[in-house]
Design a protein around this motif. Structure first.
Motif, PDB file in Angstrom:
ATOM      1  N   LEU A  81      -1.857  -1.369 -56.509  1.00 55.03           N
ATOM      2  CA  LEU A  81      -2.718  -1.677 -55.987  1.00 55.03           C
ATOM      3  C   LEU A  81      -3.641  -2.293 -56.441  1.00 55.03           C
ATOM      4  O   LEU A  81      -4.112  -3.839 -55.304  1.00 55.03           O
ATOM      5  CB  LEU A  81      -3.640  -0.462 -55.520  1.00 55.03           C
ATOM      6  N   ALA A  82      -5.035  -2.719 -57.386  1.00 55.06           N
ATOM      7  CA  ALA A  82      -4.912  -3.630 -57.706  1.00 55.06           C
ATOM      8  C   ALA A  82      -4.100  -5.600 -57.308  1.00 55.06           C
ATOM      9  O   ALA A  82      -4.969  -6.273 -56.982  1.00 55.06           O
ATOM     10  CB  ALA A  82      -5.326  -3.542 -58.943  1.00 55.06           C
ATOM     11  N   ASP A  83      -2.711  -5.623 -58.024  1.00 57.47           N
ATOM     12  CA  ASP A  83      -2.711  -6.469 -57.832  1.00 57.47           C
ATOM     13  C   ASP A  83      -2.319  -7.002 -56.489  1.00 57.47           C
ATOM     14  O   ASP A  83      -1.774  -7.909 -56.016  1.00 57.47           O
ATOM     15  CB  ASP A  83      -0.910  -6.374 -58.371  1.00 57.47           C
ATOM     16  N   ALA A  84      -1.644  -5.791 -55.048  1.00 64.47           N
ATOM     17  CA  ALA A  84      -1.544  -6.253 -54.231  1.00 64.47           C
ATOM     18  C   ALA A  84      -3.293  -6.819 -53.093  1.00 64.47           C
ATOM     19  O   ALA A  84      -2.815  -7.793 -52.501  1.00 64.47           O
ATOM     20  CB  ALA A  84      -1.058  -5.131 -53.428  1.00 64.47           C
ATOM     21  N   LEU A  85      -4.064  -6.173 -53.552  1.00 66.78           N
ATOM     22  CA  LEU A  85      -5.211  -6.990 -53.759  1.00 66.78           C
ATOM     23  C   LEU A  85      -5.600  -8.346 -54.191  1.00 66.78           C
ATOM     24  O   LEU A  85      -6.241  -9.034 -53.695  1.00 66.78           O
ATOM     25  CB  LEU A  85      -6.497  -5.962 -53.692  1.00 66.78           C
ATOM     26  N   ASP A  86      -5.134  -8.451 -55.332  1.00 69.06           N
ATOM     27  CA  ASP A  86      -4.937  -9.310 -55.712  1.00 69.06           C
ATOM     28  C   ASP A  86      -4.392 -10.819 -54.896  1.00 69.06           C
ATOM     29  O   ASP A  86      -5.018 -11.902 -55.090  1.00 69.06           O
ATOM     30  CB  ASP A  86      -5.021  -9.558 -57.403  1.00 69.06           C
ATOM     31  N   LEU A  87      -3.887 -10.461 -54.629  1.00 69.14           N
ATOM     32  CA  LEU A  87      -2.376 -11.358 -54.209  1.00 69.14           C
ATOM     33  C   LEU A  87      -3.161 -11.808 -51.865  1.00 69.14           C
ATOM     34  O   LEU A  87      -2.810 -12.856 -52.133  1.00 69.14           O
ATOM     35  CB  LEU A  87      -1.026 -10.712 -54.119  1.00 69.14           C
ATOM     36  N   ALA A  88      -2.989 -10.805 -51.982  1.00 70.05           N
ATOM     37  CA  ALA A  88      -4.181 -10.815 -50.719  1.00 70.05           C
ATOM     38  C   ALA A  88      -4.923 -11.239 -50.765  1.00 70.05           C
ATOM     39  O   ALA A  88      -5.658 -13.066 -50.569  1.00 70.05           O
ATOM     40  CB  ALA A  88      -4.616  -9.242 -49.742  1.00 70.05           C
ATOM     41  N   GLY A  89      -5.946 -11.402 -51.537  1.00 65.42           N
ATOM     42  CA  GLY A  89      -7.314 -12.628 -51.690  1.00 65.42           C
ATOM     43  C   GLY A  89      -6.666 -13.848 -52.419  1.00 65.42           C
ATOM     44  O   GLY A  89      -7.518 -15.190 -52.503  1.00 65.42           O
ATOM     45  N   GLU A  90      -5.318 -14.352 -52.401  1.00 69.80           N
ATOM     46  CA  GLU A  90      -5.095 -15.609 -53.260  1.00 69.80           C
ATOM     47  C   GLU A  90      -4.847 -16.506 -51.418  1.00 69.80           C
ATOM     48  O   GLU A  90      -3.869 -17.137 -51.788  1.00 69.80           O
ATOM     49  CB  GLU A  90      -3.701 -15.933 -53.912  1.00 69.80           C
ATOM     50  N   ASP A  91      -4.583 -15.637 -51.049  1.00 72.66           N
ATOM     51  CA  ASP A  91      -3.970 -16.957 -48.754  1.00 72.66           C
ATOM     52  C   ASP A  91      -4.654 -17.959 -48.502  1.00 72.66           C
ATOM     53  O   ASP A  91      -6.491 -18.239 -49.628  1.00 72.66           O
ATOM     54  CB  ASP A  91      -4.455 -15.681 -48.020  1.00 72.66           C
ATOM     55  N   SER A  92      -4.345 -18.483 -47.736  1.00 80.31           N
ATOM     56  CA  SER A  92      -5.479 -19.871 -47.164  1.00 80.31           C
ATOM     57  C   SER A  92      -6.477 -19.346 -46.169  1.00 80.31           C
ATOM     58  O   SER A  92      -6.413 -20.330 -45.486  1.00 80.31           O
ATOM     59  CB  SER A  92      -4.092 -20.535 -47.098  1.00 80.31           C
ATOM     60  N   TRP A  93      -6.569 -18.416 -46.284  1.00 79.70           N
ATOM     61  CA  TRP A  93      -7.407 -17.932 -44.731  1.00 79.70           C
ATOM     62  C   TRP A  93      -8.364 -18.189 -45.258  1.00 79.70           C
ATOM     63  O   TRP A  93      -9.464 -18.933 -45.708  1.00 79.70           O
ATOM     64  CB  TRP A  93      -8.081 -16.459 -44.832  1.00 79.70           C
ATOM     65  N   LEU A  94      -8.862 -19.473 -43.987  1.00 84.32           N
ATOM     66  CA  LEU A  94     -10.642 -19.621 -44.131  1.00 84.32           C
ATOM     67  C   LEU A  94     -11.552 -19.125 -42.671  1.00 84.32           C
ATOM     68  O   LEU A  94     -10.639 -18.833 -41.831  1.00 84.32           O
ATOM     69  CB  LEU A  94     -10.275 -22.049 -43.594  1.00 84.32           C
ATOM     70  N   PRO A  95     -12.991 -18.976 -42.687  1.00 84.88           N
ATOM     71  CA  PRO A  95     -13.696 -18.480 -41.623  1.00 84.88           C
ATOM     72  C   PRO A  95     -13.720 -19.813 -40.351  1.00 84.88           C
ATOM     73  O   PRO A  95     -13.274 -20.329 -40.325  1.00 84.88           O
ATOM     74  CB  PRO A  95     -14.565 -18.382 -42.189  1.00 84.88           C
TER      75      PRO A  95
END
Length: 240
Positions: A81-95
């Protein structure tokens, strides 16, 4: 040698599984594809069963990665679960960047609402947050994820200050504290805070109108100096 062969087979199965799911295959080598496939399986399991019902067996079956490899690489469900969240935070999303602070805050608030009301994506996001209430490691990963998200959002405020849309209030400018500035992190958090309250605490419905209201309230507070830091003087007393 056996472990290496097992890992290679797992990577190949994970790549095939990711390729079968439109939109889930990510660039990178075999290890990156394995990690992505595992993350997708974790999100699917959370959406389908919630954190209490998520199992290593489920992740193994839906990712194509053998459970012995999952235990070896991630340790346990909390590690997954922690790694899934880490991976989600590595995306290129911008505000959002609409050209105005008002537009950016409104678009940001509407994006929060869409993320948790769109059936296609809402279940996994809600399950991730729910998991943070049941697992300390998940809570830590969730906090890191949102810290990064809000850090990216601070550029909204920085752009507004650069355009002259946000200035310290009059009483702050009258002080001898030239370091007075806008707390960008607090401002962007204020946009989503009322929405998260209704979504996850009071369990009330949210919609576009509420998103716009939340953005407007944060903007009004910012213009009134609620997020100004470094000013030491008190507001001037009303005339008598």
């Amino acid at each position: 040698m056996s472990d290496e062969n097992d890992a290679e087979n797992d990577d190949e199965r994970a790549a095939r599984n990711a390729a079968r799911r439109p939109g889930t295959q990510r660039p990178g080598g075999r290890t990156a594809r394995t990690r992505a496939a595992v993350r997708d399986a974790v999100l699917a399991g959370l959406s389908e069963h919630g954190y209490p019902g998520l199992t290593i067996e489920y992740v193994a079956e839906h990712s194509g990665v053998h459970k012995t490899t999952l235990y070896r690489r991630w340790g346990d469900l909390e590690g997954l679960l922690a790694d899934a969240l880490d991976l989600a935070g590595e995306d290129s999303w911008l505000p959002p960047d609409t050209g105005s602070l008002e537009g950016d805050l409104r678009a940001l608030a509407r994006e929060v609402v869409d993320s948790f009301t769109d059936p296609a994506v809402a279940a996994s996001g809600s399950a991730m947050i729910a998991a943070g209430f049941q697992s300390e490691r998940a809570a830590t990963a969730l906090r890191a994820y949102y810290t990064e998200r809000f850090r990216r959002c601070e550029t909204i405020v920085e752009r507004a200050v650069g355009r002259g849309e946000l200035l310290p209030p009059a009483h702050a400018k009258e002080t001898t504290a030239p370091q007075a500035s806008i707390d960008a992190g607090a401002l962007v958090r204020a946009v989503s805070a009322p929405l998260f309250l209704r979504l996850f605490i009071t369990r009330e419905p949210v919609d576009t109108a509420l998103a716009d209201q939340s953005a407007a309230a944060a903007l009004a507070a910012a213009r009134a100096g609620a997020f100004t830091t470094g000013a030491t003087a008190s507001p001037p007393s009303p005339a008598t």
